[in-house]
Design a protein around this motif. Structure first.
Motif, mmCIF file in Angstrom:
data_model
loop_
_atom_site.group_PDB
_atom_site.id
_atom_site.type_symbol
_atom_site.label_atom_id
_atom_site.label_comp_id
_atom_site.label_asym_id
_atom_site.label_seq_id
_atom_site.Cartn_x
_atom_site.Cartn_y
_atom_site.Cartn_z
ATOM 1 N N THR A 26 0.852 -1.190 0.000
ATOM 2 C CA THR A 26 0.000 0.000 0.000
ATOM 3 C C THR A 26 0.884 1.234 0.000
ATOM 4 O OG1 THR A 26 -1.725 -1.154 1.211
ATOM 5 C CG2 THR A 26 -1.813 1.238 1.246
ATOM 6 N N LEU A 27 0.639 2.138 -0.937
ATOM 7 C CA LEU A 27 1.422 3.360 -1.053
ATOM 8 C C LEU A 27 0.545 4.561 -0.760
ATOM 9 C CD1 LEU A 27 3.355 2.611 -4.366
ATOM 10 C CD2 LEU A 27 4.129 2.234 -2.014
ATOM 11 N N CYS A 28 1.127 5.581 -0.157
ATOM 12 C CA CYS A 28 0.419 6.827 0.100
ATOM 13 C C CYS A 28 0.112 7.503 -1.239
ATOM 14 C CB CYS A 28 1.273 7.749 0.972
ATOM 15 S SG CYS A 28 0.556 9.380 1.258
ATOM 16 N N GLY A 29 -1.137 7.900 -1.419
ATOM 17 C CA GLY A 29 -1.552 8.565 -2.652
ATOM 18 C C GLY A 29 -0.958 9.942 -2.819
ATOM 19 N N SER A 30 -0.361 10.485 -1.750
ATOM 20 C CA SER A 30 0.239 11.812 -1.821
ATOM 21 C C SER A 30 1.754 11.735 -2.023
ATOM 22 C CB SER A 30 -0.079 12.595 -0.546
ATOM 23 O OG SER A 30 0.470 13.881 -0.594
ATOM 24 N N GLY A 33 4.909 7.003 -0.226
ATOM 25 C CA GLY A 33 5.583 6.203 0.788
ATOM 26 C C GLY A 33 4.840 4.917 1.092
ATOM 27 N N ASN A 34 5.575 3.908 1.568
ATOM 28 C CA ASN A 34 5.006 2.603 1.887
ATOM 29 C C ASN A 34 4.207 2.626 3.173
ATOM 30 O OD1 ASN A 34 6.081 1.118 -0.307
ATOM 31 N ND2 ASN A 34 8.061 1.067 0.719
ATOM 32 N N TYR A 35 3.290 1.666 3.275
ATOM 33 C CA TYR A 35 2.498 1.499 4.488
ATOM 34 C C TYR A 35 3.392 1.138 5.660
ATOM 35 C CZ TYR A 35 -0.446 -0.613 7.996
ATOM 36 O OH TYR A 35 -1.045 -0.931 9.179
ATOM 37 N N SER A 36 3.082 1.714 6.815
ATOM 38 C CA SER A 36 3.733 1.361 8.060
ATOM 39 C C SER A 36 2.656 1.366 9.137
ATOM 40 C CB SER A 36 4.826 2.372 8.396
ATOM 41 O OG SER A 36 5.337 2.106 9.684
ATOM 42 N N GLY A 43 -8.242 6.696 4.418
ATOM 43 C CA GLY A 43 -8.616 6.308 3.062
ATOM 44 C C GLY A 43 -9.745 7.178 2.539
ATOM 45 N N CYS A 44 -9.723 7.424 1.259
ATOM 46 C CA CYS A 44 -10.758 8.219 0.601
ATOM 47 C C CYS A 44 -11.786 7.271 -0.013
ATOM 48 C CB CYS A 44 -10.131 9.094 -0.487
ATOM 49 S SG CYS A 44 -11.347 9.989 -1.467
ATOM 50 N N TRP A 50 -5.259 5.361 -0.199
ATOM 51 C CA TRP A 50 -4.891 5.569 1.198
ATOM 52 C C TRP A 50 -3.809 6.626 1.277
ATOM 53 C CZ3 TRP A 50 -7.552 3.706 5.172
ATOM 54 C CH2 TRP A 50 -8.443 2.679 4.909
ATOM 55 N N TYR A 51 -3.847 7.412 2.354
ATOM 56 C CA TYR A 51 -2.925 8.533 2.544
ATOM 57 C C TYR A 51 -2.405 8.543 3.973
ATOM 58 C CZ TYR A 51 -5.203 10.233 -1.686
ATOM 59 O OH TYR A 51 -5.685 10.343 -2.960
ATOM 60 N N HIS A 52 -1.140 8.956 4.137
ATOM 61 C CA HIS A 52 -0.650 9.258 5.479
ATOM 62 C C HIS A 52 -1.488 10.421 5.991
ATOM 63 C CE1 HIS A 52 3.364 7.766 3.867
ATOM 64 N NE2 HIS A 52 3.198 7.029 4.955
ATOM 65 N N GLY A 53 -1.935 10.350 7.224
ATOM 66 C CA GLY A 53 -2.673 11.465 7.803
ATOM 67 C C GLY A 53 -1.893 12.759 7.723
ATOM 68 N N LYS A 54 -0.568 12.670 7.973
ATOM 69 C CA LYS A 54 0.262 13.886 7.952
ATOM 70 C C LYS A 54 0.354 14.499 6.548
ATOM 71 C CE LYS A 54 4.531 11.300 7.405
ATOM 72 N NZ LYS A 54 5.778 10.875 7.982
ATOM 73 N N CYS A 55 0.263 13.683 5.516
ATOM 74 C CA CYS A 55 0.353 14.197 4.141
ATOM 75 C C CYS A 55 -0.886 15.002 3.748
ATOM 76 C CB CYS A 55 0.548 13.055 3.144
ATOM 77 S SG CYS A 55 2.182 12.290 3.209
ATOM 78 N N VAL A 56 -2.040 14.629 4.324
ATOM 79 C CA VAL A 56 -3.277 15.333 3.985
ATOM 80 C C VAL A 56 -3.764 16.202 5.152
ATOM 81 C CG1 VAL A 56 -4.001 13.747 2.175
ATOM 82 C CG2 VAL A 56 -4.637 13.267 4.549
ATOM 83 N N LYS A 57 -2.878 16.369 6.147
ATOM 84 C CA LYS A 57 -3.139 17.236 7.309
ATOM 85 C C LYS A 57 -4.428 16.874 8.044
ATOM 86 C CE LYS A 57 -0.470 21.177 5.700
ATOM 87 N NZ LYS A 57 0.133 20.839 4.499
ATOM 88 N N ILE A 58 -4.608 15.561 8.280
ATOM 89 C CA ILE A 58 -5.746 15.071 9.050
ATOM 90 C C ILE A 58 -5.213 14.227 10.204
ATOM 91 C CG2 ILE A 58 -7.794 13.597 9.042
ATOM 92 C CD1 ILE A 58 -8.277 14.433 6.164
ATOM 93 N N THR A 59 -5.610 14.611 11.413
ATOM 94 C CA THR A 59 -5.215 13.875 12.610
ATOM 95 C C THR A 59 -6.269 12.786 12.895
ATOM 96 O OG1 THR A 59 -6.459 15.323 14.077
ATOM 97 C CG2 THR A 59 -4.161 15.955 13.593
ATOM 98 N N PRO A 60 -5.944 11.814 13.730
ATOM 99 C CA PRO A 60 -6.942 10.816 14.104
ATOM 100 C C PRO A 60 -8.188 11.468 14.728
ATOM 101 C CG PRO A 60 -4.769 10.034 14.703
ATOM 102 C CD PRO A 60 -4.610 11.451 14.258
ATOM 103 N N ALA A 61 -7.989 12.503 15.547
ATOM 104 C CA ALA A 61 -9.123 13.190 16.171
ATOM 105 C C ALA A 61 -10.004 13.876 15.120
ATOM 106 C CB ALA A 61 -8.626 14.218 17.193
ATOM 107 N N LYS A 62 -9.379 14.532 14.144
ATOM 108 C CA LYS A 62 -10.152 15.185 13.096
ATOM 109 C C LYS A 62 -10.901 14.148 12.255
ATOM 110 C CE LYS A 62 -10.066 18.609 9.479
ATOM 111 N NZ LYS A 62 -9.450 19.802 8.997
ATOM 112 N N ALA A 63 -10.254 13.009 11.988
ATOM 113 C CA ALA A 63 -10.901 11.949 11.216
ATOM 114 C C ALA A 63 -12.163 11.466 11.925
ATOM 115 C CB ALA A 63 -9.937 10.789 10.992
ATOM 116 N N GLU A 64 -12.123 11.375 13.261
ATOM 117 C CA GLU A 64 -13.295 10.950 14.020
ATOM 118 C C GLU A 64 -14.447 11.937 13.853
ATOM 119 O OE1 GLU A 64 -14.096 8.270 15.945
ATOM 120 O OE2 GLU A 64 -12.266 7.335 15.218
ATOM 121 N N SER A 65 -14.118 13.222 13.747
ATOM 122 C CA SER A 65 -15.174 14.246 13.666
ATOM 123 C C SER A 65 -15.738 14.417 12.258
ATOM 124 C CB SER A 65 -14.656 15.584 14.193
ATOM 125 O OG SER A 65 -13.716 16.150 13.298
#
Length: 66
Positions: A26-30, A33-36, A43-44, A50-65
Motif C-alpha cells: 500500500t502506497l500513500c496517494g500523496s 511512501g510505503n504502508y507502516s 482512506g478516501c 490511502w494517505y498518510h494522515g500527515k500528508c493530507v493534514k488530518i489527525t486521528p481526532a479530526k478523522a473521528e469528527s
C-alpha cells in the motif's frame, strides 16, 4: 452540489489492518511512501486511495469528527 468534491474518509486503524503484510504494498496517494503500521492512515471513499494522515493534514481526532 456546490461544485466541491465530497470525501468521506475512512480511518486506517487496527479494524482495517488485519496484518501489516497484507498492506505491505500500500502506497500513500500523496507522497508515495510505503504502508507502516505505526503511522496514521486515512482512506478516501471516492478514489479509494490511502494517505498518510500527515500528508493530507488530518489527525486521528479530526478523522473521528468528519
Amino acid at each position: 452540489n456546490d461544485g466541491q468534491a465530497k470525501i468521506t474518509p475512512r480511518a486506517y486503524d487496527e479494524s482495517y489492518a488485519e496484518d501489516e503484510d497484507e498492506h505491505g504494498e500500500t502506497l500513500c496517494g500523496s507522497c508515495g511512501g510505503n504502508y507502516s503500521g505505526d503511522e496514521f492512515w486515512i482512506g478516501c471513499d471516492i478514489c479509494e486511495r490511502w494517505y498518510h494522515g500527515k500528508c493530507v493534514k488530518i489527525t486521528p481526532a479530526k478523522a473521528e469528527s468528519i
